[in-house]
Design a protein around this motif. Structure first.
Motif, PDB file in Angstrom:
ATOM      1  N   ILE A 115      18.169   6.118   3.920  1.00 48.59           N
ATOM      2  CA  ILE A 115      18.861   4.853   3.708  1.00 48.59           C
ATOM      3  C   ILE A 115      19.328   4.324   5.053  1.00 48.59           C
ATOM      4  CG2 ILE A 115      20.797   3.684   2.590  1.00 48.59           C
ATOM      5  CD1 ILE A 115      20.846   5.942   0.527  1.00 48.59           C
ATOM      6  N   LYS A 116      18.984   3.078   5.362  1.00 47.17           N
ATOM      7  CA  LYS A 116      19.523   2.405   6.543  1.00 47.17           C
ATOM      8  C   LYS A 116      20.497   1.339   6.073  1.00 47.17           C
ATOM      9  CE  LYS A 116      18.381  -0.034  10.835  1.00 47.17           C
ATOM     10  NZ  LYS A 116      17.319  -0.656  11.667  1.00 47.17           N
ATOM     11  N   MET A 117      21.708   1.384   6.619  1.00 47.31           N
ATOM     12  CA  MET A 117      22.744   0.416   6.290  1.00 47.31           C
ATOM     13  C   MET A 117      22.995  -0.436   7.523  1.00 47.31           C
ATOM     14  SD  MET A 117      25.363   2.955   4.293  1.00 47.31           S
ATOM     15  CE  MET A 117      24.843   3.922   2.868  1.00 47.31           C
ATOM     16  N   THR A 118      22.619  -1.683   7.468  1.00 44.95           N
ATOM     17  CA  THR A 118      22.737  -2.581   8.612  1.00 44.95           C
ATOM     18  C   THR A 118      23.868  -3.575   8.376  1.00 44.95           C
ATOM     19  OG1 THR A 118      20.347  -2.397   8.953  1.00 44.95           O
ATOM     20  CG2 THR A 118      21.484  -4.170  10.112  1.00 44.95           C
ATOM     21  N   THR A 119      24.906  -3.515   9.227  1.00 49.83           N
ATOM     22  CA  THR A 119      26.100  -4.363   9.072  1.00 49.83           C
ATOM     23  C   THR A 119      26.472  -4.485   7.602  1.00 49.83           C
ATOM     24  OG1 THR A 119      24.761  -6.397   9.123  1.00 49.83           O
ATOM     25  CG2 THR A 119      25.685  -5.627  11.216  1.00 49.83           C
ATOM     26  N   ASP A 120      26.590  -3.337   6.958  1.00 50.91           N
ATOM     27  CA  ASP A 120      26.812  -3.275   5.515  1.00 50.91           C
ATOM     28  C   ASP A 120      28.261  -2.867   5.254  1.00 50.91           C
ATOM     29  OD1 ASP A 120      25.605  -3.497   2.870  1.00 50.91           O
ATOM     30  OD2 ASP A 120      25.960  -1.351   2.697  1.00 50.91           O
ATOM     31  N   GLN A 121      29.089  -3.761   4.776  1.00 54.48           N
ATOM     32  CA  GLN A 121      30.492  -3.471   4.513  1.00 54.48           C
ATOM     33  C   GLN A 121      30.686  -2.938   3.101  1.00 54.48           C
ATOM     34  OE1 GLN A 121      32.510  -7.199   5.398  1.00 54.48           O
ATOM     35  NE2 GLN A 121      32.929  -6.510   7.476  1.00 54.48           N
ATOM     36  N   ARG A 122      31.465  -1.871   3.031  1.00 52.23           N
ATOM     37  CA  ARG A 122      31.875  -1.257   1.769  1.00 52.23           C
ATOM     38  C   ARG A 122      30.715  -0.802   0.870  1.00 52.23           C
ATOM     39  NH1 ARG A 122      37.252  -1.552   1.491  1.00 52.23           N
ATOM     40  NH2 ARG A 122      38.296  -3.154   2.769  1.00 52.23           N
TER      41      ARG A 122
ATOM     42  N   VAL B 155      24.296   1.289  10.951  1.00 53.97           N
ATOM     43  CA  VAL B 155      24.209   0.519  12.196  1.00 53.97           C
ATOM     44  C   VAL B 155      25.120  -0.695  12.116  1.00 53.97           C
ATOM     45  CG1 VAL B 155      22.692  -0.695  13.795  1.00 53.97           C
ATOM     46  CG2 VAL B 155      21.811   1.244  12.472  1.00 53.97           C
ATOM     47  N   GLY B 156      26.129  -0.737  12.988  1.00 46.39           N
ATOM     48  CA  GLY B 156      26.988  -1.903  13.102  1.00 46.39           C
ATOM     49  C   GLY B 156      26.919  -2.465  14.504  1.00 46.39           C
ATOM     50  N   THR B 157      27.644  -3.533  14.740  1.00 47.80           N
ATOM     51  CA  THR B 157      27.717  -4.115  16.081  1.00 47.80           C
ATOM     52  C   THR B 157      29.144  -4.169  16.607  1.00 47.80           C
ATOM     53  OG1 THR B 157      27.859  -6.356  15.159  1.00 47.80           O
ATOM     54  CG2 THR B 157      25.667  -5.525  15.699  1.00 47.80           C
ATOM     55  N   THR B 158      30.123  -4.236  15.689  1.00 47.96           N
ATOM     56  CA  THR B 158      31.525  -4.320  16.101  1.00 47.96           C
ATOM     57  C   THR B 158      32.387  -3.218  15.512  1.00 47.96           C
ATOM     58  OG1 THR B 158      32.148  -5.745  14.237  1.00 47.96           O
ATOM     59  CG2 THR B 158      31.308  -6.833  16.220  1.00 47.96           C
ATOM     60  N   GLY B 159      31.858  -2.433  14.599  1.00 49.66           N
ATOM     61  CA  GLY B 159      32.655  -1.453  13.871  1.00 49.66           C
ATOM     62  C   GLY B 159      33.114  -2.011  12.545  1.00 49.66           C
ATOM     63  N   SER B 160      33.775  -3.168  12.571  1.00 49.34           N
ATOM     64  CA  SER B 160      34.271  -3.763  11.335  1.00 49.34           C
ATOM     65  C   SER B 160      33.163  -4.345  10.477  1.00 49.34           C
ATOM     66  CB  SER B 160      35.306  -4.847  11.652  1.00 49.34           C
ATOM     67  OG  SER B 160      34.730  -5.887  12.419  1.00 49.34           O
ATOM     68  N   ASP B 161      31.997  -4.644  11.083  1.00 45.45           N
ATOM     69  CA  ASP B 161      30.897  -5.208  10.285  1.00 45.45           C
ATOM     70  C   ASP B 161      30.072  -4.121   9.597  1.00 45.45           C
ATOM     71  OD1 ASP B 161      29.539  -4.184  12.450  1.00 45.45           O
ATOM     72  OD2 ASP B 161      28.574  -6.049  13.031  1.00 45.45           O
ATOM     73  N   ALA B 162      30.410  -2.858   9.824  1.00 47.65           N
ATOM     74  CA  ALA B 162      29.758  -1.748   9.112  1.00 47.65           C
ATOM     75  C   ALA B 162      30.840  -0.758   8.688  1.00 47.65           C
ATOM     76  CB  ALA B 162      28.723  -1.079  10.002  1.00 47.65           C
ATOM     77  N   CYS B 163      31.840  -1.292   7.998  1.00 47.25           N
ATOM     78  CA  CYS B 163      33.037  -0.489   7.741  1.00 47.25           C
ATOM     79  C   CYS B 163      33.208  -0.128   6.276  1.00 47.25           C
ATOM     80  CB  CYS B 163      34.280  -1.249   8.210  1.00 47.25           C
ATOM     81  SG  CYS B 163      34.926  -2.420   6.990  1.00 47.25           S
TER      82      CYS B 163
ATOM     83  N   ASN C 226      17.569  17.270   6.072  1.00 45.14           N
ATOM     84  CA  ASN C 226      16.893  16.199   6.799  1.00 45.14           C
ATOM     85  C   ASN C 226      16.699  16.654   8.238  1.00 45.14           C
ATOM     86  OD1 ASN C 226      17.101  14.062   4.605  1.00 45.14           O
ATOM     87  ND2 ASN C 226      19.245  14.672   4.849  1.00 45.14           N
ATOM     88  N   ASP C 227      15.605  16.276   8.884  1.00 45.44           N
ATOM     89  CA  ASP C 227      15.294  16.805  10.216  1.00 45.44           C
ATOM     90  C   ASP C 227      16.095  16.137  11.332  1.00 45.44           C
ATOM     91  OD1 ASP C 227      13.592  18.656   9.199  1.00 45.44           O
ATOM     92  OD2 ASP C 227      11.783  17.894  10.168  1.00 45.44           O
ATOM     93  N   GLY C 228      16.675  14.966  11.069  1.00 48.78           N
ATOM     94  CA  GLY C 228      17.615  14.361  12.011  1.00 48.78           C
ATOM     95  C   GLY C 228      19.025  14.731  11.602  1.00 48.78           C
ATOM     96  N   ASP C 229      19.956  13.801  11.713  1.00 47.66           N
ATOM     97  CA  ASP C 229      21.316  14.008  11.229  1.00 47.66           C
ATOM     98  C   ASP C 229      21.377  13.776   9.719  1.00 47.66           C
ATOM     99  OD1 ASP C 229      22.395  14.354  13.881  1.00 47.66           O
ATOM    100  OD2 ASP C 229      22.363  12.172  14.120  1.00 47.66           O
ATOM    101  N   GLY C 230      22.356  14.410   9.080  1.00 40.70           N
ATOM    102  CA  GLY C 230      22.629  14.022   7.704  1.00 40.70           C
ATOM    103  C   GLY C 230      23.031  12.559   7.654  1.00 40.70           C
ATOM    104  N   ILE C 231      23.998  12.195   8.529  1.00 38.09           N
ATOM    105  CA  ILE C 231      24.431  10.808   8.706  1.00 38.09           C
ATOM    106  C   ILE C 231      24.489  10.518  10.199  1.00 38.09           C
ATOM    107  CG2 ILE C 231      26.272   9.123   8.340  1.00 38.09           C
ATOM    108  CD1 ILE C 231      27.239  10.865   5.998  1.00 38.09           C
ATOM    109  N   PHE C 232      23.847   9.454  10.645  1.00 40.64           N
ATOM    110  CA  PHE C 232      23.943   8.976  12.024  1.00 40.64           C
ATOM    111  C   PHE C 232      24.599   7.600  11.966  1.00 40.64           C
ATOM    112  CE2 PHE C 232      21.562   7.196  15.916  1.00 40.64           C
ATOM    113  CZ  PHE C 232      22.553   7.627  16.790  1.00 40.64           C
ATOM    114  N   ALA C 233      25.801   7.488  12.553  1.00 35.49           N
ATOM    115  CA  ALA C 233      26.585   6.257  12.445  1.00 35.49           C
ATOM    116  C   ALA C 233      26.865   5.683  13.818  1.00 35.49           C
ATOM    117  CB  ALA C 233      27.891   6.535  11.712  1.00 35.49           C
ATOM    118  N   GLN C 234      26.517   4.425  14.012  1.00 34.65           N
ATOM    119  CA  GLN C 234      26.745   3.717  15.265  1.00 34.65           C
ATOM    120  C   GLN C 234      27.591   2.474  14.994  1.00 34.65           C
ATOM    121  OE1 GLN C 234      22.345   3.514  15.826  1.00 34.65           O
ATOM    122  NE2 GLN C 234      22.759   4.239  17.900  1.00 34.65           N
ATOM    123  N   GLN C 235      28.722   2.380  15.687  1.00 31.48           N
ATOM    124  CA  GLN C 235      29.617   1.227  15.540  1.00 31.48           C
ATOM    125  C   GLN C 235      29.984   1.014  14.074  1.00 31.48           C
ATOM    126  OE1 GLN C 235      30.923  -0.464  18.016  1.00 31.48           O
ATOM    127  NE2 GLN C 235      29.569  -0.353  19.767  1.00 31.48           N
TER     128      GLN C 235
END
Length: 340
Positions: A155-162, A181-189, A201-210
């Motif tokens: 699942i990819k969550m792009t600037t997805d709030q709540r 994936v966020g850009t300001t923190g609050s836009d992916a909060c 999963n072979d990467g992270d369970g969850i990889f969170a940026q901003q």
């Protein structure tokens, strides 16, 4: 009979007859009653006909293949599986604002509704959450990584709030289970992950940026993620050059994906923290820091949760065990972890 329109019917009767023919009421559509080459195409047709908020009901009669990319036609539409089964997915499923995917109640690791990536699909992303208020509930989301060697994230969550993940199993992806994936923190909060399992999963369970103000709670398990296997050698071994960036070449063990979602993630090379700067193939990876010439050393890649500029995460009553790098790899953040 329901859905059979006679001569002289009023416009109201005609509308009701058409709804009956589609086995629905206002606010619901059964995907199997619409034309389409596969279940994905039928879901799209049902979504377009719904033309507003409501439910798209999916049963085995829809067909077991989702090979047409699903893109919902309106906000606040829910794809609801009303019958158990396994659907093979070979195209992206994109949700609109306020949309969800829901299955049927099941055990923590045995779900009646399974969405499994088709062999050879190697999808960069299997499910795309967009713009906010998306959810997934009671789904087994299976990346089928052994048959998708260059696949990406669940699942990819792009600037997805709540957004919310509830009672869901996310496993076997060649990259991350979830990528936020966020850009300001609050836009992916302000997302919530509750009573779910993110596993192997072979990467992270969850990889969170901003991404800020997230909650992981209610017996969620984020375990055994990262590039590792049960047979020896459990971790990949590599040879690395004395250059900047250093180039490491696979020697033994599991191989990595070429997914760009892995760029910028942390690894432990010979026990020292380093950062992925590029991936040229499933056997060659570039790392930002030169650690000198290395031969046959272990590469540890993937954590339970890896956060970058992700503040104020809250954890309660959850588990982060046996991940390749660490349970929680926090970079430039201020997180709160209680009862973990």
């Amino acid at each position: 009979a329901a859905g059979v329109l006679g001569v002289g019917n009023s416009s109201s009767a005609t509308a009701n007859g058409l709804l009956a023919a589609k086995n629905v009421s206002e606010g619901k559509r059964s995907a199997d009653r619409f034309a389409g080459a596969n279940c994905g195409a039928k879901i799209n047709a049902a979504s377009a006909d719904l033309a507003g908020p409501g439910k798209i009901l999916v049963s085995q009669a829809c067909g077991a293949s989702i090979s047409t990319a699903v893109s919902l036609a309106s906000t606040k539409q829910t794809i609801e599986f009303v019958q158990g089964g396994t659907w093979t997915v070979s195209a992206l499923i994109t949700l609109t604002q306020g949309s969800c995917i829901k299955g049927l109640p099941g055990g923590s690791t045995v779900k009646p509704v399974v969405l499994q990536q088709a062999a050879g699909a190697n999808l960069p992303v299997m499910i795309q959450f967009n713009t906010g208020q998306n959810c997934m509930d009671e789904i087994d989301l299976d990346g089928n990584k052994s048959n998708n060697p260059t696949g990406g994230v669940g699942i990819k969550m792009t600037t997805d709030q709540r957004p919310e993940i509830r009672h869901t199993l996310i496993h076997n992806f060649k990259s991350h289970g979830i990528w936020i994936v966020g850009t300001t923190g609050s836009d992916a909060c302000c997302g919530k992950i509750e009573n779910s399992i993110i596993l192997q999963n072979d990467g992270d369970g969850i990889f969170a940026q901003q991404a800020a103000d997230w909650f992981i709670q209610d017996s969620t398990e984020i375990e055994s993620n990262g590039l590792q296997q049960t047979s020896a050698p459990q971790l990949p071994t590599v040879n690395c050059t004395n250059t900047t960036p250093t180039v490491c070449t696979w020697q033994t063990g599991p191989k990595w994906s070429t997914s760009s979602s892995l760029f910028g993630t942390h690894v432990l090379l010979n026990g020292v923290l380093n950062t992925v700067s590029g991936i040229s193939s499933t056997t060659s990876v570039s790392l930002a820091v030169d650690q000198g010439t290395l031969t046959g050393v272990f590469l540890q890649w993937g954590s339970g949760v890896e956060t970058q500029n992700a503040n104020a995460w809250r954890v309660e009553g959850s588990d982060f065990g046996q991940n390749a790098v660490s349970g929680w790899d926090a970079n430039n953040c201020d997180s709160t972890k209680n009862g973990s």
